[in-house]
Design a protein around this motif. Structure first.
Motif, PDB file in Angstrom:
ATOM      1  N   LYS A 315       0.933  -1.272   0.251  1.00  0.00           N
ATOM      2  CA  LYS A 315      -0.025  -0.120   0.109  1.00  0.00           C
ATOM      3  C   LYS A 315       0.804   1.355   0.031  1.00  0.00           C
ATOM      4  O   LYS A 315       0.596   2.183  -0.681  1.00  0.00           O
ATOM      5  CB  LYS A 315      -1.007  -0.048   1.267  1.00  0.00           C
ATOM      6  N   VAL A 318       2.406   1.752  -3.554  1.00  0.00           N
ATOM      7  CA  VAL A 318       1.235   2.482  -4.575  1.00  0.00           C
ATOM      8  C   VAL A 318       0.983   3.951  -4.124  1.00  0.00           C
ATOM      9  O   VAL A 318       1.234   4.659  -5.037  1.00  0.00           O
ATOM     10  CB  VAL A 318       0.055   1.604  -4.365  1.00  0.00           C
ATOM     11  N   HIS A 319       0.878   4.264  -2.761  1.00  0.00           N
ATOM     12  CA  HIS A 319       0.821   5.768  -2.428  1.00  0.00           C
ATOM     13  C   HIS A 319       2.121   6.457  -2.762  1.00  0.00           C
ATOM     14  O   HIS A 319       2.089   7.520  -3.271  1.00  0.00           O
ATOM     15  CB  HIS A 319       0.684   5.852  -0.630  1.00  0.00           C
ATOM     16  N   ILE A 331      -5.300   7.626  -2.637  1.00  0.00           N
ATOM     17  CA  ILE A 331      -5.875   6.302  -2.747  1.00  0.00           C
ATOM     18  C   ILE A 331      -6.307   6.194  -1.226  1.00  0.00           C
ATOM     19  O   ILE A 331      -6.045   6.482  -0.327  1.00  0.00           O
ATOM     20  CB  ILE A 331      -4.911   5.205  -3.004  1.00  0.00           C
ATOM     21  N   HIS A 332      -7.469   5.058  -1.380  1.00  0.00           N
ATOM     22  CA  HIS A 332      -7.958   4.574  -0.078  1.00  0.00           C
ATOM     23  C   HIS A 332      -8.786   3.269  -0.388  1.00  0.00           C
ATOM     24  O   HIS A 332      -8.686   2.794  -1.496  1.00  0.00           O
ATOM     25  CB  HIS A 332      -9.145   5.696   0.521  1.00  0.00           C
ATOM     26  N   PHE A 334      -7.818   0.279   0.253  1.00  0.00           N
ATOM     27  CA  PHE A 334      -6.747  -0.662  -0.455  1.00  0.00           C
ATOM     28  C   PHE A 334      -6.906  -2.130   0.082  1.00  0.00           C
ATOM     29  O   PHE A 334      -7.021  -2.458   1.310  1.00  0.00           O
ATOM     30  CB  PHE A 334      -5.419  -0.151  -0.080  1.00  0.00           C
ATOM     31  N   ARG A 335      -6.960  -3.063  -0.919  1.00  0.00           N
ATOM     32  CA  ARG A 335      -6.975  -4.466  -0.729  1.00  0.00           C
ATOM     33  C   ARG A 335      -5.940  -5.212  -1.597  1.00  0.00           C
ATOM     34  O   ARG A 335      -5.714  -4.644  -2.843  1.00  0.00           O
ATOM     35  CB  ARG A 335      -8.317  -5.120  -0.791  1.00  0.00           C
ATOM     36  N   LEU A 345      -4.201  -5.705  -7.013  1.00  0.00           N
ATOM     37  CA  LEU A 345      -4.203  -4.720  -5.979  1.00  0.00           C
ATOM     38  C   LEU A 345      -5.465  -3.789  -6.449  1.00  0.00           C
ATOM     39  O   LEU A 345      -5.860  -3.339  -7.111  1.00  0.00           O
ATOM     40  CB  LEU A 345      -3.146  -3.787  -6.310  1.00  0.00           C
ATOM     41  N   PHE A 347      -8.344  -0.934  -5.291  1.00  0.00           N
ATOM     42  CA  PHE A 347      -8.050   0.328  -4.482  1.00  0.00           C
ATOM     43  C   PHE A 347      -9.075   1.617  -5.255  1.00  0.00           C
ATOM     44  O   PHE A 347      -9.177   1.359  -6.113  1.00  0.00           O
ATOM     45  CB  PHE A 347      -6.858   0.718  -4.026  1.00  0.00           C
ATOM     46  N   CYS A 380      -3.766  -4.307 -11.286  1.00  0.00           N
ATOM     47  CA  CYS A 380      -4.462  -3.101 -10.388  1.00  0.00           C
ATOM     48  C   CYS A 380      -6.033  -3.173 -11.135  1.00  0.00           C
ATOM     49  O   CYS A 380      -6.380  -3.194 -12.187  1.00  0.00           O
ATOM     50  CB  CYS A 380      -3.959  -1.618 -10.913  1.00  0.00           C
TER      51      CYS A 380
END
Length: 394
Positions: A315, A318-319, A331-332, A334-335, A345, A347, A380
């Protein structure tokens, strides 16, 4: 004078969150506006008739329209204080915006009417009857309008009233137009050149522009404006201050009139926390938002991973990668779903509302490309969202 009137005519004047106190401010502003503008209409009407001046008469009837505007404002704030009912579950607060919009159309109409008269005067100028006392009286009216504008600005800022701030804008326009009228009279006395029609047209244009400005400012909350940054930060910081809340996202605020807002927010909680305990925290947040901020808040509980180091590391990757592409995005939700040959991924990605489809796709595709460079197994699944703050407010 403003403080004197407020203290003597408004009970509990410091408790501006109360609807009754807010209404009292609106009533005071309206009554003072009606009295001042009727006085100025009579004064300027007599002078304009005696001098045969279209610019002075335009100014006089502008004051009469202002008196009518104050009456409409009075009705607006009285309707706005009505509580919620079966047909209007969120109350009647937006009536104040509607009244300000009606005021703007009245101002534009008056300006347009006298613009036509001024054009006629420019084609066929008439002799002015100069009187020095008239200039003195007009200067007095400038002082009255200046005070009335400042009075409404102080009250408008205190209770966040679009109507009062509209009256302030209109009053400042009146100060300019009356000053221009005085100039045309003095210019005629000195040069014997009649520019009354030209000044009258200029006065009318200023009046119409003031009406357009009022309409623009009033339509914004009626149509649906972006979240006020101050309120946004207040809600976000309050929710995130509670133990058990990790973060927030998807804050949306709906305006149903000044000091009448409904909001929804996603509050992030650890996915291994006791659900009943987290729900109790959410309930408390919603109650406190109503009491402390005057906002009817609905909070959605969002469970997030806090223990799995591999997911947290990915995570963060990615951020950081997204920030390297565009710092305005985030982003939020996130799984991460791991397979033998593929890692999904999943999100949500938030981009500014002003971004075009091309800009959105560029950020998305660039993020996917860079993540593939980090690990070719990454696939993604991105849900694109836009922020509810305007680009300039962010």
């Amino acid at each position: 004078m403003t403080e004197f009137l407020v203290k003597h005519f408004i009970k509990d004047y410091e408790d501006i969150e109360k609807v009754s106190v807010r209404t009292a401010y609106g009533v005071l502003s309206s009554i003072v506006g009606i009295l001042c503008n009727l006085f100025l209409f009579l004064l300027k009407g007599v002078i304009g008739f005696m001098m045969n001046s279209v610019s002075v008469m335009a100014d006089a009837f502008n004051n009469l329209s202002d008196a009518g505007s104050s009456i409409i404002s009075f009705v607006g704030v009285k309707v706005a204080q009505k509580p919620a009912d079966k047909d209007h579950p969120f109350g009647h607060g937006r009536a104040e915006y509607v009244s300000a919009l009606i005021v703007s159309f009245l101002v534009i109409q008056v300006g347009f009417t006298f613009f036509k008269d001024a054009i006629g005067k420019m084609k066929s100028p008439e002799e002015l009857n100069f009187q020095f006392v008239s200039v003195i009286i007009l200067l007095l009216s400038v002082g009255v309008k200046l005070w009335l504008g400042i009075f409404n600005r102080k009250l408008g800022k205190k209770i966040d009233s679009k109507v009062m701030l509209a009256v302030f804008t209109d009053s400042m326009g009146d100060v300019i137009t009356t000053a221009a009228t005085i100039f045309s009279i003095i210019f005629y006395a000195i040069t014997d050149i009649n520019i009354d029609g030209i000044v009258g047209a200029g006065v009318s244009l200023v009046v119409m522009w003031a009406g357009v400005e009022i309409a623009r400012d009033t339509l914004e909350p009626l149509i649906g404006s972006g979240i006020d940054p101050e309120l946004y930060n207040k809600i976000k910081e309050m929710v995130e201050s509670y133990d058990g809340i990790i973060g927030t996202h998807d804050l949306i605020v709906h305006n149903y009139g000044p000091n009448r807002s409904m909001a929804s927010i996603h509050a992030e909680v650890p996915n291994n926390a006791d659900i009943e305990h987290s729900h109790e925290i959410i309930d408390k947040i919603e109650r406190d938002a109503q009491e402390k901020l005057g906002v009817f808040l609905v909070a959605h509980m969002d469970p997030v991973e806090t223990k799995n180091t591999e997911i947290l590391k990915t995570k963060s990757q990615v951020h950081i990668t997204l920030l390297s592409i565009d710092k305005k995005c985030s982003i939020h939700d996130f799984r991460m779903v791991e397979g033998k040959h593929q890692v999904n991924l999943v999100f949500d990605m938030v981009v500014p509302v002003t971004y075009t489809e091309q800009q959105r796709e560029y950020v998305k595709n660039e993020l996917i490309r860079k993540l593939k460079e980090i690990d070719p197994r990454y696939e993604c699944v991105i849900t694109m969202e836009h922020s509810f703050l305007s680009d300039q407010k962010e």
